[in-house]
Design a protein around this motif. Structure first.
Motif, short mmCIF file in Angstrom:
data_model
loop_
_atom_site.label_atom_id
_atom_site.label_comp_id
_atom_site.label_asym_id
_atom_site.label_seq_id
_atom_site.Cartn_x
_atom_site.Cartn_y
_atom_site.Cartn_z
N GLY A 68 0.39 -1.20 -0.18
CA GLY A 68 -0.24 0.16 0.13
C GLY A 68 1.46 1.33 0.57
N VAL A 69 0.20 2.54 0.37
CA VAL A 69 0.98 3.86 0.39
C VAL A 69 0.70 4.74 1.29
N VAL A 70 1.50 5.24 2.20
CA VAL A 70 1.32 5.90 3.62
C VAL A 70 1.33 6.92 3.62
N ASN A 87 -10.37 8.38 -10.77
CA ASN A 87 -9.90 8.51 -11.26
C ASN A 87 -11.14 6.62 -11.51
N VAL A 88 -9.91 6.83 -13.55
CA VAL A 88 -10.30 5.08 -13.71
C VAL A 88 -9.86 4.58 -14.15
N ALA A 89 -8.53 4.43 -13.31
CA ALA A 89 -7.56 3.26 -13.29
C ALA A 89 -7.53 2.63 -11.52
N THR A 90 -7.07 2.05 -11.55
CA THR A 90 -7.29 1.10 -10.23
C THR A 90 -6.05 1.17 -9.60
N LEU A 91 -6.23 1.60 -8.14
CA LEU A 91 -4.56 1.93 -7.49
C LEU A 91 -4.17 0.13 -7.17
N LEU A 95 4.86 0.43 -5.52
CA LEU A 95 6.21 0.36 -5.73
C LEU A 95 7.43 1.24 -5.41
N ALA A 96 6.89 2.28 -5.57
CA ALA A 96 7.45 3.31 -4.88
C ALA A 96 7.08 5.25 -4.86
N THR A 97 7.47 5.65 -4.31
CA THR A 97 7.21 7.13 -4.82
C THR A 97 8.79 8.14 -4.59
N PHE A 98 7.86 8.80 -5.51
CA PHE A 98 8.89 9.96 -6.03
C PHE A 98 8.59 11.22 -5.93
N GLU A 108 4.26 5.00 -7.62
CA GLU A 108 4.25 4.29 -8.90
C GLU A 108 3.94 3.17 -7.81
N THR A 109 2.69 2.52 -9.14
CA THR A 109 2.26 1.48 -8.73
C THR A 109 2.53 0.59 -9.63
#
Length: 507
Positions: A68-70, A87-91, A95-98, A108-109
């Protein structure tokens, strides 16, 4: 709604090859780290050992051990962060955040890319242009955000994703990237590719040169990481290079080899601070003070650097636990970020203190002027309005235009102190903007796609009345570089909105 915007072509000059510099090897700079007992703020949320984003006002956005992301606050607690309902795309699995700006991140997922803004994860309109595999991001002095991807080098400017190409070919194969001045002092974007270090500079608006550099790499020496330090007041930024054999530093005086007790495996920088991880040790360099420190008192084990911020704080993963590590209980400044262009003669500023000991006093200071004491729990530089609850703006009317530094210092009963210094530029506008002439074109170019009516992701802002009613929210969002969601405004656009709000929101 269409979700694909083709990447456009940016013109680029020919590659300029520089001498390798082997005939004039760099001087040596022995680092002498002084041990310090690290201030640690643990989080109850386990973080994955993946790149994260640290916000200079405290906290950050990170991938969790469960995919997940926090979003974390300064004290390690969780803050709101959810996928936007439009949103259209599903989370997918994170993988990482920038970093994309002072207060915004790219998440990035495995299903695509999302922008983290104001507690929302927003699908950008260019989301489908890039797949997964982001290598690095950086933001240059002109406000542009850059993305290194296996398929090439991309820029987000004016809400448009563009591909930077050299002789018609994509700049693929970039392994690391950072923003720092070029050798001639121009704002630059440094990157490593095909065994060489290059730098991108703007030769004209929208036209870029890809230059070779004089980096003194020897035969067989490879580049593992680049890190850039930002400019201070009267001090230029600089680039650092972690190679397979050593650490190189290039500032206004040229290249030097920095000799740490052992070669690091990680190198990260933000603002005027650089962190290096060597086996189980964490080293930090304060560029303003010119001093090195080595953290002591951490739990046993090998830490992984996740992110660093401009206050000198590093977020690490250690034995499955996440920690925010710093040299002391450094206060954070709310309302002003590193390198900000300030056009208002009045600004609401306050200090946020990390958890721990309560300071004996807190004070603000502009350059070397007289200190301005601030009272808790608000620690507002301007104090409070007559209602005793509303924070009051501090007046910069007596500050001359130019580069300055705002400092906030906490002093404690034992005689120690912790200081946060924020360089900024003050350039008050001399004209009074209007909505019709100055603000509406910005809305149409950068805001309308998300803020037109109730069918869009953001709140409707398609009339003067709506802009006026939401003026303070809009001003804070663009000033903190949280909006527009598809990339930051250029400094002039930000300045116009700031001034329009401060001068009475004229129609």
């Amino acid at each position: 709604m269409a979700r694909f915007i083709p990447s456009s072509l940016l013109l680029c000059a020919a590659l300029l090859v520089a001498a390798c510099g082997e005939d004039a090897p760099p001087g040596s700079d022995p680092a002498k780290p002084a041990a310090f007992t690290a201030t640690q703020v643990p989080s109850s949320q386990g973080l994955a050992p993946a790149r994260g984003f640290a916000d200079q006002s405290g906290g950050g956005i990170f991938a969790t051990t469960t995919g997940g992301v926090v979003r974390l606050r300064l004290d390690g607690s969780k803050a709101a962060l959810s996928p936007h309902p439009k949103n259209v795309a599903t989370l997918g699995s994170v993988l990482a955040t920038f970093r994309l700006g002072p207060h915004s991140a790219l998440v990035e997922t495995d299903t695509g890319l999302f922008l983290a803004n104001q507690g929302w994860l927003i699908e950008p309109l260019w989301q489908q242009v890039l797949g997964t595999g982001i290598v690095a991001t950086a933001q240059t002095a002109d406000g542009a955000a850059w993305l290194a991807h296996p398929t090439g080098l991309f820029q987000i400017q004016g809400g448009t994703l563009a591909s930077l190409k050299l002789s018609g070919q994509a700049l693929s194969g970039i392994t690391t990237m950072t923003a720092a001045p070029a050798e001639d002092g121009l704002p630059g974007l440094w990157f490593a590719r095909q065994g060489k270090i290059n730098v991108v500079v703007a030769s004209a608006p929208g036209v870029y040169q890809v230059r070779g550099t004089d980096a003194p790499l020897t035969g067989g020496e490879t580049v593992e990481a680049l890190a850039g330090l930002g400019a201070g007041t009267g001090t230029a930024g600089e680039v650092w290079v972690l190679t397979s054999t050593r650490v190189l530093r290039r500032n206004a005086e040229g290249w030097t080899t920095v000799e740490l007790p052992s070669r690091p495996q990680q190198l990260m920088a933000a603002g005027r601070f650089l962190w290096a991880r060597s086996d189980t040790k964490l080293f930090v360099f304060d560029a303003d003070a010119g001093t090195w420190g080595v953290a002591e008192g951490l739990p046993s084990g090998t830490p992984t650097l996740l992110a660093v911020d401009e206050s000198g704080c590093a977020w690490v993963e250690l034995n499955g636990q996440s920690l925010a590590v710093s040299k002391g209980a450094v206060p954070r400044v709310q309302g002003l970020h590193q390198g900000m262009l300030l056009v208002d003669d009045g600004l609401v500023l306050r200090a946020t203190l990390p958890p721990g000991s309560t300071p004996k006093s807190v004070a603000f200071q502009v350059d070397q002027s007289e200190e301005v004491p601030a009272a808790g729990p608000d620690y507002s530089m301007g104090g409070l309005e007559a209602d005793a609850t509303t924070l009051k703006a501090f007046s910069f009317a007596s500050v001359p235009p130019g580069s300055h530094t705002l400092s906030v210092v906490s002093r404690f009963e034992d005689g120690t102190e912790a200081r946060r210094a924020v360089p900024f530029t003050y350039q008050p506008l001399t004209t009074t903007p209007s909505y019709a002439r100055d603000i509406r074109p910005i809305h149409e170019a950068r805001c309308a796609k998300c803020h037109t009516d109730s069918t869009n992701p953001g709140r409707p802002l398609n009339t003067y009345e709506l802009w006026k009613a939401n003026a303070q929210l809009i001003n804070a969002a663009v000033r903190d570089v949280r909006m527009p969601a598809d990339g930051p405004l250029d400094p002039q656009g930000t300045a116009l909105i700031n001034r329009w709000v401060s001068s009475g929101t004229l129609p």
